[in-house]
Design a protein around this motif. Sequence first.
Motif, mmCIF file in Angstrom:
data_model
loop_
_atom_site.group_PDB
_atom_site.id
_atom_site.type_symbol
_atom_site.label_atom_id
_atom_site.label_comp_id
_atom_site.label_asym_id
_atom_site.label_seq_id
_atom_site.Cartn_x
_atom_site.Cartn_y
_atom_site.Cartn_z
ATOM 1 N N THR A 161 -11.878 -4.895 -3.787
ATOM 2 C CA THR A 161 -10.943 -5.030 -4.768
ATOM 3 C C THR A 161 -9.720 -6.243 -3.950
ATOM 4 N N GLN A 162 -9.010 -7.045 -4.733
ATOM 5 C CA GLN A 162 -8.185 -7.984 -4.323
ATOM 6 C C GLN A 162 -7.142 -7.172 -3.567
ATOM 7 N N ARG A 163 -6.701 -6.245 -4.107
ATOM 8 C CA ARG A 163 -5.824 -5.248 -3.216
ATOM 9 C C ARG A 163 -6.262 -4.778 -1.754
ATOM 10 N N VAL A 164 -7.334 -4.501 -1.877
ATOM 11 C CA VAL A 164 -7.944 -4.015 -0.453
ATOM 12 C C VAL A 164 -8.185 -5.162 0.389
ATOM 13 N N ARG A 165 -8.431 -6.466 -0.123
ATOM 14 C CA ARG A 165 -8.487 -7.640 0.790
ATOM 15 C C ARG A 165 -7.155 -7.992 1.339
ATOM 16 N N SER A 166 -6.057 -7.949 0.367
ATOM 17 C CA SER A 166 -4.892 -8.416 1.022
ATOM 18 C C SER A 166 -4.438 -7.416 2.075
ATOM 19 N N ASN A 167 -4.806 -5.994 1.946
ATOM 20 C CA ASN A 167 -4.203 -4.954 2.912
ATOM 21 C C ASN A 167 -5.101 -5.483 4.194
ATOM 22 N N LEU A 168 -6.562 -5.821 3.963
ATOM 23 C CA LEU A 168 -7.214 -5.984 5.399
ATOM 24 C C LEU A 168 -6.513 -7.268 6.000
ATOM 25 N N TYR A 169 -6.045 -8.132 5.415
ATOM 26 C CA TYR A 169 -5.483 -9.255 5.883
ATOM 27 C C TYR A 169 -4.148 -9.072 6.670
ATOM 28 N N ALA A 170 -3.438 -8.089 5.865
ATOM 29 C CA ALA A 170 -2.127 -7.545 6.199
ATOM 30 C C ALA A 170 -2.520 -6.814 7.702
ATOM 31 N N ALA A 171 -3.451 -5.988 7.627
ATOM 32 C CA ALA A 171 -3.989 -5.123 8.760
ATOM 33 C C ALA A 171 -4.122 -5.956 9.842
ATOM 34 N N ALA A 172 -4.978 -7.112 9.691
ATOM 35 C CA ALA A 172 -5.359 -8.071 10.850
ATOM 36 C C ALA A 172 -4.061 -8.892 11.521
ATOM 37 N N ALA A 173 -3.227 -9.289 10.294
ATOM 38 C CA ALA A 173 -1.892 -9.670 10.900
ATOM 39 C C ALA A 173 -1.091 -8.865 11.707
ATOM 40 N N ALA A 174 -1.094 -7.679 11.552
ATOM 41 C CA ALA A 174 -0.216 -6.743 12.354
ATOM 42 C C ALA A 174 -0.723 -6.496 13.304
ATOM 43 N N PHE A 175 -2.120 -6.159 13.644
ATOM 44 C CA PHE A 175 -2.763 -6.324 14.943
ATOM 45 C C PHE A 175 -2.575 -7.625 15.868
ATOM 46 N N ARG A 176 -2.658 -8.740 15.000
ATOM 47 C CA ARG A 176 -2.633 -10.004 15.892
ATOM 48 C C ARG A 176 -1.145 -10.089 16.407
ATOM 49 N N GLN A 184 0.468 -15.642 11.669
ATOM 50 C CA GLN A 184 1.106 -16.396 10.680
ATOM 51 C C GLN A 184 0.098 -16.728 9.496
ATOM 52 N N ALA A 185 -1.118 -17.258 9.714
ATOM 53 C CA ALA A 185 -2.016 -17.734 8.841
ATOM 54 C C ALA A 185 -2.453 -16.096 8.008
ATOM 55 N N LEU A 186 -2.794 -15.503 8.667
ATOM 56 C CA LEU A 186 -3.184 -13.879 8.254
ATOM 57 C C LEU A 186 -2.115 -13.313 7.356
ATOM 58 N N ALA A 187 -0.960 -13.470 7.771
ATOM 59 C CA ALA A 187 0.117 -12.923 7.035
ATOM 60 C C ALA A 187 0.518 -13.517 5.646
ATOM 61 N N GLU A 188 -0.025 -14.970 5.538
ATOM 62 C CA GLU A 188 0.270 -15.926 4.233
ATOM 63 C C GLU A 188 -0.825 -15.251 3.374
ATOM 64 N N MET A 189 -2.029 -15.293 3.902
ATOM 65 C CA MET A 189 -2.966 -14.809 3.127
ATOM 66 C C MET A 189 -2.998 -13.310 2.550
ATOM 67 N N SER A 190 -2.164 -12.408 3.512
ATOM 68 C CA SER A 190 -1.928 -11.235 2.941
ATOM 69 C C SER A 190 -1.060 -11.177 1.828
ATOM 70 N N GLY A 191 0.203 -12.018 1.981
ATOM 71 C CA GLY A 191 1.343 -11.822 1.096
ATOM 72 C C GLY A 191 2.282 -10.749 1.279
ATOM 73 N N ASP A 192 2.185 -10.002 2.678
ATOM 74 C CA ASP A 192 2.843 -9.030 2.928
ATOM 75 C C ASP A 192 3.809 -9.388 3.432
ATOM 76 N N ILE A 203 12.438 -9.714 1.649
ATOM 77 C CA ILE A 203 12.667 -8.127 2.069
ATOM 78 C C ILE A 203 13.987 -7.791 2.580
ATOM 79 N N THR A 204 14.800 -8.987 3.272
ATOM 80 C CA THR A 204 15.777 -8.399 4.001
ATOM 81 C C THR A 204 16.982 -8.163 2.910
ATOM 82 N N ARG A 205 16.828 -8.668 1.598
ATOM 83 C CA ARG A 205 17.875 -8.278 0.548
ATOM 84 C C ARG A 205 17.474 -7.225 -0.103
ATOM 85 N N ARG A 206 16.234 -6.747 -0.140
ATOM 86 C CA ARG A 206 15.986 -5.442 -0.477
ATOM 87 C C ARG A 206 16.082 -4.212 0.363
ATOM 88 N N ASP A 207 15.928 -4.401 1.737
ATOM 89 C CA ASP A 207 16.193 -3.276 2.649
ATOM 90 C C ASP A 207 17.087 -3.682 3.751
#
Length: 424
Positions: free
Chosen positions: A172-187, A211-219, A255-259
């Motif tokens: 699903t798109q949710r899973v794909r977004s999370n995979l990109y976020a995980a890849a961005a986190a590791f990188r 940075q590229a991975l994070a943009e694709m994740s939207g996280d 996120i800095t305004r929310r948290d």
Amino acid sequence: MHTTRNAALEAWMEEHGHSSNSLAVAVNDAVERLTGHTGGYDGSSVRAWKSGRVRWPNEVTRRALELVTGLPATELGFVPRGRAKSTPVPQQEDSDMKRRTLVGGFAAAAAAAAAPGTASRRIGMSDVDRLQTRFAEIIASDHRRGGQRDIEQRAAALADEALNLQAAGSATQRVRSNLYAAAAAFRSSAMWAAIDGRRYEDAQKHMREAQALAEMSGDQAIKFRIWSHAGSMYRHMGRPNDALAANDVARNLHITRRDPMFASLGLARQAAIHGAAQDRTGTRRAFDQAEEALDRTQEAPRPVWLLAFYDQAELDSLALSAYLALGDYPTAEFHAHRCLAGLRPHMVRSRAITTTRLAHAQLAQGDAEAATATAMKVPATAATQHARVSRMLTEFGAALRATVPRSSVVQTWNEHTAAWRATA
């Protein structure tokens, strides 16, 4: 019985700057992460692997070696029992050549995964959860012995593993977004390890991919981490204007305004950058705002990387760095003591850095004996294997010799550092 030396393991150790003792330490740490119990290896254990006397270590040892090196045991030259040793595999291509090309490559992988007939299985959140467990292990390694090249390499390999899942099946798109976020986190962890080890060219390569991975994740959280790390990187490189610009990108995320915890971290790092830029007013203002935001923080779900390190002690650590750069040594010492009192037990790397900075603050106030006693508390492993700590201790020794030349304190320090080098 004739044994054949393990040339593959020896080549890997030489390439990555490992002695027998330092690899044993890394494997012991990996065993602890895997089993909860510290490994019992030493330099003689590694020499047995190199000499070929141990051709196929036990399963825990193999898993620990794979965690440290990012390579299967067979590629490290080990041979399963009952199997003849084959011709050595040619060296792999340079890691940079193996990396995917930023957004174009990532998008192509995702498109291939979505193409009819290519999916071999369903990728789900359980796959993401497994990656998150591995990410927590990377974070733990960083806090124990940050800056090491093996942490950087392992994090980069896990980023590639997360990307490979994009092409391994349907999702699903949710899973794909999370995979990109995980890849961005590791990188981003690879990026931080390179920053901490003062390998800035490598850090910038990791940054661009993250940075590229994070943009694709939207996280938003991982975007904050990457840009905040970029600010720290430029600060350590002596480029305060670039540091402020990068940190401002992080601070301007929603996120800095929310948290308020994210807001506090962004402000604390901004204050450290102001200190490096010799802006006293900006430093004080930003730290006051960071403390006020931290006071407003309440319990909420947050990323493991943030919860693992950011609290009042980390804010004091950044204040220590800033006031040391400003030459306000009494204030720096105050924050150093408060940081050390509040550091959590797992913050081994941070304790070594803070102790070293405290020694500098004490020496700058003329207390050579107290400063030397403080510097001698830094563990030998950090003093010899952590790039930032090693450099700061070298600078401390030079300042000590300039402040109290030919004194007994200098002799004590010289003898102590010689003992460090002997155990490296």
